[in-house]
Design a protein around this motif. Structure first.
Motif, mmCIF file in Angstrom:
data_model
loop_
_atom_site.group_PDB
_atom_site.id
_atom_site.type_symbol
_atom_site.label_atom_id
_atom_site.label_comp_id
_atom_site.label_asym_id
_atom_site.label_seq_id
_atom_site.Cartn_x
_atom_site.Cartn_y
_atom_site.Cartn_z
ATOM 1 N N VAL A 19 -21.576 -23.318 5.433
ATOM 2 C CA VAL A 19 -22.933 -24.323 5.296
ATOM 3 C C VAL A 19 -23.613 -23.453 3.807
ATOM 4 N N LEU A 20 -23.656 -24.560 3.046
ATOM 5 C CA LEU A 20 -24.407 -24.168 1.808
ATOM 6 C C LEU A 20 -25.818 -24.910 1.916
ATOM 7 N N PRO A 21 -26.818 -24.294 1.980
ATOM 8 C CA PRO A 21 -28.179 -24.840 1.900
ATOM 9 C C PRO A 21 -28.530 -25.556 0.591
ATOM 10 N N GLY A 22 -29.217 -26.691 0.602
ATOM 11 C CA GLY A 22 -29.497 -27.433 -0.403
ATOM 12 C C GLY A 22 -30.522 -26.594 -1.669
ATOM 13 N N THR A 42 -33.512 -22.718 1.953
ATOM 14 C CA THR A 42 -32.814 -21.219 2.229
ATOM 15 C C THR A 42 -32.009 -21.215 3.376
ATOM 16 N N ILE A 43 -31.366 -20.206 3.565
ATOM 17 C CA ILE A 43 -30.390 -20.251 4.942
ATOM 18 C C ILE A 43 -31.503 -20.128 6.098
ATOM 19 N N LEU A 44 -32.836 -19.607 5.917
ATOM 20 C CA LEU A 44 -33.612 -19.398 6.951
ATOM 21 C C LEU A 44 -33.970 -20.640 7.345
ATOM 22 N N SER A 45 -34.043 -21.545 6.646
ATOM 23 C CA SER A 45 -34.624 -22.990 7.073
ATOM 24 C C SER A 45 -33.467 -23.891 8.165
ATOM 25 N N LEU A 91 -22.716 -18.898 6.209
ATOM 26 C CA LEU A 91 -23.749 -19.482 5.178
ATOM 27 C C LEU A 91 -23.626 -18.594 3.992
ATOM 28 N N VAL A 92 -23.470 -19.373 3.099
ATOM 29 C CA VAL A 92 -23.368 -18.720 1.533
ATOM 30 C C VAL A 92 -24.742 -19.091 0.815
ATOM 31 N N GLU A 93 -25.477 -17.754 0.463
ATOM 32 C CA GLU A 93 -26.637 -18.030 -0.286
ATOM 33 C C GLU A 93 -26.436 -18.876 -1.886
ATOM 34 N N LEU A 94 -26.983 -19.515 -2.195
ATOM 35 C CA LEU A 94 -26.751 -20.329 -3.652
ATOM 36 C C LEU A 94 -26.898 -19.257 -4.758
ATOM 37 N N PRO A 95 -26.439 -19.044 -5.759
ATOM 38 C CA PRO A 95 -26.865 -18.225 -6.936
ATOM 39 C C PRO A 95 -28.176 -18.105 -7.250
#
Length: 100
Positions: free
Chosen positions: A37-40, A44-47, A63-67
């Motif tokens: 899962v890549l958040p837009g 954020t991943i919390l959303s 889940l991967v946090e965007l750079p």
């Protein structure tokens, strides 16, 4: 995320940066197919917590946090091509995250 979810944080290597990733499963369930899962860019991943609560019952969820988001490193060059390069490399390395 709810208390019933098991969350293990780790790092995945992008093309040039370390990105924060979270391996989430429902009570140790890892038999399902993996979903990355890549958040837009504006989330954020919390959303995504409520959604992750549901899908992690059937899928091994990462889940991967965007750079530049959360604890992920901030790229020196913030272009769409750089973002894609980092995420492609990180996704290729997701399978090295710790599992239980």
């Amino acid at each position: 995320m709810t208390e019933q979810l098991k969350v293990e944080a780790g790092w995945v290597q992008g093309a040039h940066l370390k990105l924060r990733a979270y391996h989430i499963n429902q009570s140790g369930h890892t038999d399902g197919p993996m979903m990355i899962v890549l958040p837009g860019t504006n989330r954020t991943i919390l959303s995504l917590a409520a959604w992750i609560d549901v899908v992690s019952k059937e899928f091994e969820t990462v889940l991967v946090e965007l750079p530049g988001q959360g604890e992920s490193e901030t790229p020196p060059e913030a272009t769409f091509d750089a973002l894609v390069s980092e995420l492609r490399a990180a996704i290729a390395n997701v399978t090295t995250l710790p599992r239980s």
